[in-house]
Design a protein around this motif. Structure first.
Motif, short mmCIF file in Angstrom:
data_model
loop_
_atom_site.label_atom_id
_atom_site.label_comp_id
_atom_site.label_asym_id
_atom_site.label_seq_id
_atom_site.Cartn_x
_atom_site.Cartn_y
_atom_site.Cartn_z
N PHE A 11 1.39 -1.18 0.20
CA PHE A 11 0.17 0.18 -0.02
C PHE A 11 0.81 1.00 -0.14
O PHE A 11 1.85 1.01 0.35
CB PHE A 11 -1.11 0.15 1.54
N ASP A 13 1.18 5.37 1.65
CA ASP A 13 0.67 6.29 2.49
C ASP A 13 1.36 7.47 2.54
O ASP A 13 2.25 7.51 3.11
CB ASP A 13 0.50 5.62 3.85
N LEU A 15 -0.51 10.31 4.05
CA LEU A 15 -1.64 11.23 4.39
C LEU A 15 -0.85 11.67 5.43
O LEU A 15 0.68 11.71 6.00
CB LEU A 15 -2.27 10.23 5.35
N ASN A 20 -4.35 9.78 11.12
CA ASN A 20 -4.79 9.10 10.04
C ASN A 20 -3.87 8.68 9.15
O ASN A 20 -3.96 7.61 8.34
CB ASN A 20 -5.01 10.57 8.77
N ILE A 21 -2.19 8.20 9.58
CA ILE A 21 -1.40 7.46 9.10
C ILE A 21 -1.27 6.13 10.16
O ILE A 21 -1.71 5.02 9.26
CB ILE A 21 0.06 8.19 9.56
N ASN A 23 -4.11 5.14 11.37
CA ASN A 23 -5.53 4.23 11.04
C ASN A 23 -5.28 3.54 9.34
O ASN A 23 -5.55 2.45 9.50
CB ASN A 23 -6.79 5.68 10.58
N SER A 24 -4.31 4.44 8.69
CA SER A 24 -4.33 3.58 7.20
C SER A 24 -3.39 2.73 7.95
O SER A 24 -3.54 1.09 6.52
CB SER A 24 -3.12 4.17 6.09
N TYR A 25 -2.46 2.19 8.63
CA TYR A 25 -1.65 1.05 9.13
C TYR A 25 -2.84 -0.47 9.42
O TYR A 25 -2.92 -1.64 9.68
CB TYR A 25 -0.60 0.77 10.27
N VAL A 27 -5.86 -0.46 8.64
CA VAL A 27 -6.34 -1.17 7.95
C VAL A 27 -5.90 -1.86 6.91
O VAL A 27 -6.25 -3.20 6.83
CB VAL A 27 -7.25 -0.03 6.82
N ALA A 28 -4.26 -1.54 6.84
CA ALA A 28 -3.42 -2.61 5.91
C ALA A 28 -3.85 -3.69 6.80
O ALA A 28 -3.07 -4.99 6.01
CB ALA A 28 -2.65 -1.59 5.54
N ASN A 41 5.02 -0.77 3.04
CA ASN A 41 4.21 0.62 2.55
C ASN A 41 5.75 0.68 1.68
O ASN A 41 6.21 0.80 1.72
CB ASN A 41 4.75 1.48 3.90
#
Length: 133
Positions: A11, A13, A15, A20-21, A23-25, A27-28, A41
């Motif tokens: 993915f 990132d 952000l 927010n970062i 949160n992206s982790y 999800v990933a 990443n």
């Protein structure tokens, strides 16, 4: 997505805030766990998107996720918004190189040492002098 077709979940990132970062982790990592695949990443750090390299690397390493910097040299396709090293061998920011080696800024407001511009009393003496003259 047919996860059987890939060996690694990748993915990007870019952000701009820690929240927010993080949160992206989340999800990933959930996605990678669901398909039992390693996670990387494959693009992080972009000053043009307020995604500082040192912050992005710190969070990535905290999550024990592999990473790849999109562009090493500050001269390529995106020139001024990506890259760590200039063509002459100088670096964009020492904090980036330090973060690659696992050294990060102390952002803890309780333990970090606050700036003291009047450490030797020069600022106060100057103000006193200006007031007197």
């Amino acid at each position: 997505m047919d996860a059987d077709l890939v060996d690694v979940i990748s993915f990007h990132d870019y952000l701009s805030t820690r929240k927010n970062i993080e949160n992206s982790y989340t999800v990933a990592e959930k996605f990678a766990k669901q398909y039992n695949k390693p996670l990387i990443n494959s693009e992080l750090g972009c000053i043009g998107r307020a995604n500082s390299y040192d912050m992005a690397l710190e969070i990535c390493n905290k999550h024990k996720v592999g990473w790849y910097v999109f562009e090493l040299m500050v001269q390529g396709y995106w020139s001024d918004v990506h890259g760590l090293v200039y063509p002459d061998g100088t670096i964009r920011d020492p904090a980036i190189i330090a973060a690659i080696f696992g050294f990060y800024r102390n952002r803890d407001l309780k333990t970090s040492i606050k700036p003291n511009p009047n450490k030797e009393g020069h600022a106060i003496r100057l103000l006193q002098y200006l007031k007197a003259h």
